[in-house]
Write a protein that holds these residues in place. Structure first.
Motif: not given
Length: 140
Positions: A22-27, A32-34, A41-44, A111-114
Motif C-alpha cells: 500500500a505504501a508503494q502504491c501511495l508513492w 514518485k518512487g519509480g 514489490l519484491i520485498a512485499s 494503484a487505488w485497487v492495490a
C-alpha cells in the motif's frame, strides 16, 4: 491459551507485506518512487512467502490444510481468498510496472485497487482472529 508463534509471525508478516504494498502504491499515486517500486514489490512478495511458510509450522498435519476451507464464513477461508486476490493484483501491478517506460509508473486506478486490496487483506486477517471464546470455568 499458549502463544502460537507461527501464527504471530504469519499475521505480522502478512500485515507488513500489505502495508509495504500500500505504501508503494501511495508513492505511485504521487508520481514518485519509480526506482523503489520494484524493490518494494519484491520485498512485499518475499514477506508474503515467508509468512506463508510460517503458517505451515502451526499445522500439526499440514496435509489436512484444505479441510479448513470448507465453509465460506471460516476465517481461514476468507484469509485465503483475500491472499489470492492480493497476489493476483500484485502480479498485475508487477506487469504494469514492467511495461511502463521508466519501470515504475502505474495507472492511478491500478494503484487505488492495490491500496484497497491491501487494506482489505489486513482487515480480513485481523477479523479472522476475532472468534468468540469458550468459557473456561475450570482454569485460572
Amino acid at each position: 491459551m499458549e502463544l502460537q508463534w507461527p501464527l504471530i509471525l504469519f499475521t505480522t508478516l502478512l500485515a507488513w507485506a500489505a502495508g509495504l504494498f500500500a505504501a508503494q502504491c501511495l508513492w505511485a499515486l504521487r508520481g514518485k518512487g519509480g526506482r523503489a517500486q520494484m524493490p518494494a514489490l519484491i520485498a512485499s512478495a518475499a514477506l508474503l512467502v515467508v509468512g506463508g511458510i510460517a503458517v505451515f509450522f502451526h499445522l500439526e498435519h499440514w496435509e489436512r490444510i484444505f479441510n479448513g476451507f470448507g465453509h465460506i464464513t471460516s476465517g481461514i477461508t476468507q484469509e485465503l481468498i483475500a491472499i489470492v486476490v492480493f497476489v493476483v493484483i500484485a502480479v498485475a501491478y508487477f506487469a504494469m510496472a514492467r511495461k511502463s517506460d521508466d519501470g515504475g509508473t502505474l495507472p492511478k486506478g491500478m494503484a487505488w485497487v492495490a491500496i484497497a486490496i491491501s487494506v482489505i487483506l489486513a482487515a480480513v486477517c485481523a477479523h479472522s482472529y476475532m472468534m468468540p471464546a469458550r468459557p473456561a470455568w475450570d482454569s485460572v
